[in-house]
Motif scaffolding. Sequence first.
Motif, PDB file in Angstrom:
ATOM      1  N   SER A  94       7.144  11.481  36.838  1.00  0.00           N
ATOM      2  CA  SER A  94       5.637  11.609  37.380  1.00  0.00           C
ATOM      3  C   SER A  94       4.580  12.396  36.974  1.00  0.00           C
ATOM      4  N   TYR A  95       3.517  12.504  36.897  1.00  0.00           N
ATOM      5  CA  TYR A  95       2.536  13.556  36.492  1.00  0.00           C
ATOM      6  C   TYR A  95       1.865  13.704  37.600  1.00  0.00           C
ATOM      7  N   ASP A  96       1.849  15.265  38.379  1.00  0.00           N
ATOM      8  CA  ASP A  96       0.342  15.359  39.713  1.00  0.00           C
ATOM      9  C   ASP A  96      -0.257  15.691  38.766  1.00  0.00           C
ATOM     10  N   ASN A  97      -0.565  16.536  37.515  1.00  0.00           N
ATOM     11  CA  ASN A  97      -2.374  17.284  37.989  1.00  0.00           C
ATOM     12  C   ASN A  97      -2.200  17.694  36.075  1.00  0.00           C
ATOM     13  N   CYS A  98      -2.466  16.725  35.339  1.00  0.00           N
ATOM     14  CA  CYS A  98      -2.360  16.786  34.083  1.00  0.00           C
ATOM     15  C   CYS A  98      -4.480  17.158  33.557  1.00  0.00           C
ATOM     16  N   THR A  99      -5.005  18.107  33.414  1.00  0.00           N
ATOM     17  CA  THR A  99      -6.189  18.790  33.378  1.00  0.00           C
ATOM     18  C   THR A  99      -6.795  18.783  32.140  1.00  0.00           C
ATOM     19  N   PHE A 100      -8.284  18.638  31.413  1.00  0.00           N
ATOM     20  CA  PHE A 100      -8.362  18.709  30.321  1.00  0.00           C
ATOM     21  C   PHE A 100      -8.737  19.723  30.377  1.00  0.00           C
ATOM     22  N   TYR A 101      -9.395  20.794  29.209  1.00  0.00           N
ATOM     23  CA  TYR A 101      -9.906  21.763  29.211  1.00  0.00           C
ATOM     24  C   TYR A 101     -10.621  21.764  27.590  1.00  0.00           C
ATOM     25  N   LEU A 102     -11.232  22.588  27.127  1.00  0.00           N
ATOM     26  CA  LEU A 102     -11.780  22.830  25.695  1.00  0.00           C
ATOM     27  C   LEU A 102     -11.086  24.414  25.702  1.00  0.00           C
ATOM     28  N   GLU A 103     -10.945  24.582  24.386  1.00  0.00           N
ATOM     29  CA  GLU A 103     -10.798  26.350  24.253  1.00  0.00           C
ATOM     30  C   GLU A 103     -11.426  25.706  22.471  1.00  0.00           C
ATOM     31  N   GLU A 104     -12.251  26.943  22.187  1.00  0.00           N
ATOM     32  CA  GLU A 104     -12.362  26.982  20.346  1.00  0.00           C
ATOM     33  C   GLU A 104     -12.550  25.834  20.060  1.00  0.00           C
ATOM     34  N   ASN A 105     -13.208  24.360  20.562  1.00  0.00           N
ATOM     35  CA  ASN A 105     -13.916  23.748  20.028  1.00  0.00           C
ATOM     36  C   ASN A 105     -12.488  22.287  20.141  1.00  0.00           C
ATOM     37  N   ARG A 106     -11.469  22.480  21.064  1.00  0.00           N
ATOM     38  CA  ARG A 106     -10.669  21.620  20.556  1.00  0.00           C
ATOM     39  C   ARG A 106     -11.199  21.136  22.061  1.00  0.00           C
ATOM     40  N   LEU A 107      -9.785  20.006  22.065  1.00  0.00           N
ATOM     41  CA  LEU A 107     -10.472  19.524  23.742  1.00  0.00           C
ATOM     42  C   LEU A 107      -8.239  19.536  24.345  1.00  0.00           C
ATOM     43  N   ASN A 108      -8.288  20.082  24.802  1.00  0.00           N
ATOM     44  CA  ASN A 108      -6.848  20.533  25.496  1.00  0.00           C
ATOM     45  C   ASN A 108      -6.440  19.603  26.576  1.00  0.00           C
ATOM     46  N   LEU A 109      -5.017  19.553  26.597  1.00  0.00           N
ATOM     47  CA  LEU A 109      -4.288  19.063  28.236  1.00  0.00           C
ATOM     48  C   LEU A 109      -3.442  19.306  28.715  1.00  0.00           C
ATOM     49  N   SER A 110      -3.451  19.906  30.005  1.00  0.00           N
ATOM     50  CA  SER A 110      -2.515  20.976  30.490  1.00  0.00           C
ATOM     51  C   SER A 110      -1.518  20.295  31.455  1.00  0.00           C
ATOM     52  N   ILE A 111      -0.347  20.322  30.847  1.00  0.00           N
ATOM     53  CA  ILE A 111       0.422  18.723  31.576  1.00  0.00           C
ATOM     54  C   ILE A 111       1.495  19.620  32.823  1.00  0.00           C
ATOM     55  N   SER A 112       1.547  19.035  34.259  1.00  0.00           N
ATOM     56  CA  SER A 112       2.118  19.449  34.644  1.00  0.00           C
ATOM     57  C   SER A 112       2.887  17.841  35.151  1.00  0.00           C
ATOM     58  N   GLY A 113       3.882  17.858  35.702  1.00  0.00           N
ATOM     59  CA  GLY A 113       5.431  16.960  36.245  1.00  0.00           C
ATOM     60  C   GLY A 113       6.436  17.311  36.772  1.00  0.00           C
ATOM     61  N   LEU A 114       7.446  16.379  37.689  1.00  0.00           N
ATOM     62  CA  LEU A 114       8.167  16.447  37.922  1.00  0.00           C
ATOM     63  C   LEU A 114       9.389  15.432  37.584  1.00  0.00           C
ATOM     64  N   ARG A 115       9.882  15.408  37.718  1.00  0.00           N
ATOM     65  CA  ARG A 115      11.641  15.255  36.798  1.00  0.00           C
ATOM     66  C   ARG A 115      13.113  15.341  38.170  1.00  0.00           C
ATOM     67  N   TRP A 128      -1.018  19.851  26.162  1.00  0.00           N
ATOM     68  CA  TRP A 128      -1.218  18.689  24.536  1.00  0.00           C
ATOM     69  C   TRP A 128      -2.292  19.880  23.914  1.00  0.00           C
ATOM     70  N   LYS A 129      -2.485  19.585  22.472  1.00  0.00           N
ATOM     71  CA  LYS A 129      -3.319  19.770  21.837  1.00  0.00           C
ATOM     72  C   LYS A 129      -3.821  18.897  20.646  1.00  0.00           C
ATOM     73  N   SER A 130      -5.284  18.514  20.919  1.00  0.00           N
ATOM     74  CA  SER A 130      -5.971  17.851  19.978  1.00  0.00           C
ATOM     75  C   SER A 130      -6.486  18.246  18.900  1.00  0.00           C
ATOM     76  N   ILE A 131      -6.625  17.015  18.239  1.00  0.00           N
ATOM     77  CA  ILE A 131      -7.445  17.665  17.216  1.00  0.00           C
ATOM     78  C   ILE A 131      -9.141  17.961  17.333  1.00  0.00           C
ATOM     79  N   SER A 132     -10.018  18.220  16.873  1.00  0.00           N
ATOM     80  CA  SER A 132     -11.634  18.217  16.608  1.00  0.00           C
ATOM     81  C   SER A 132     -12.272  17.308  16.322  1.00  0.00           C
ATOM     82  N   PHE A 133     -13.141  17.222  16.691  1.00  0.00           N
ATOM     83  CA  PHE A 133     -14.062  15.602  15.926  1.00  0.00           C
ATOM     84  C   PHE A 133     -15.696  17.135  15.418  1.00  0.00           C
ATOM     85  N   GLU A 134     -15.591  17.875  14.737  1.00  0.00           N
ATOM     86  CA  GLU A 134     -16.564  18.872  13.962  1.00  0.00           C
ATOM     87  C   GLU A 134     -17.476  18.022  13.861  1.00  0.00           C
TER      88      GLU A 134
END
Length: 134
Positions: A94-115, A128-134
């Motif tokens: 399960s993933y209890d809190n996955c939060t999107f955030y911006l850093e240097e014009n990139r969309l990132n995701l902080s992933i938190s879960g349990l197993r 997770w670090k995404s690509i940026s759309f310039e």
Amino acid sequence: MDEKLFRNIERILKSGNSLSFGIDEPTQGGHDVRVILNDKLIGEVYQFNKNLNCYENVMKGDNLEIDIGLGIQEWIYAEFFDFVCDKDYLLGDSYDNCTFYLEENRLNLSISGLRNWDGEEESIGGTWKSISFE
């Protein structure tokens, strides 16, 4: 992630709002994915209807919120699950809190879960670090 969804999430975060999701352990019906905008569920939500005495899928939020919630839910099934499977240290029950955030014009995701593997519950986490759309 397509550019339209990226831009919608970026706009939400730049306006000071929070956007996250959680995924419960799978059940007979599959994964219950909850998308949360400022502590409010958006998109398709599986919830109990006490008047009908059954569970049902309902849409939550205005039209834009529903579109964003459904887009994130689709992205989770199309890309997120593959990403965490490829990086087994992020693979969880399960993933209890996955939060999107911006850093240097990139969309990132902080992933938190349990197993719970071999009878031992452990926390997992990463980014997770995404690509940026310039």
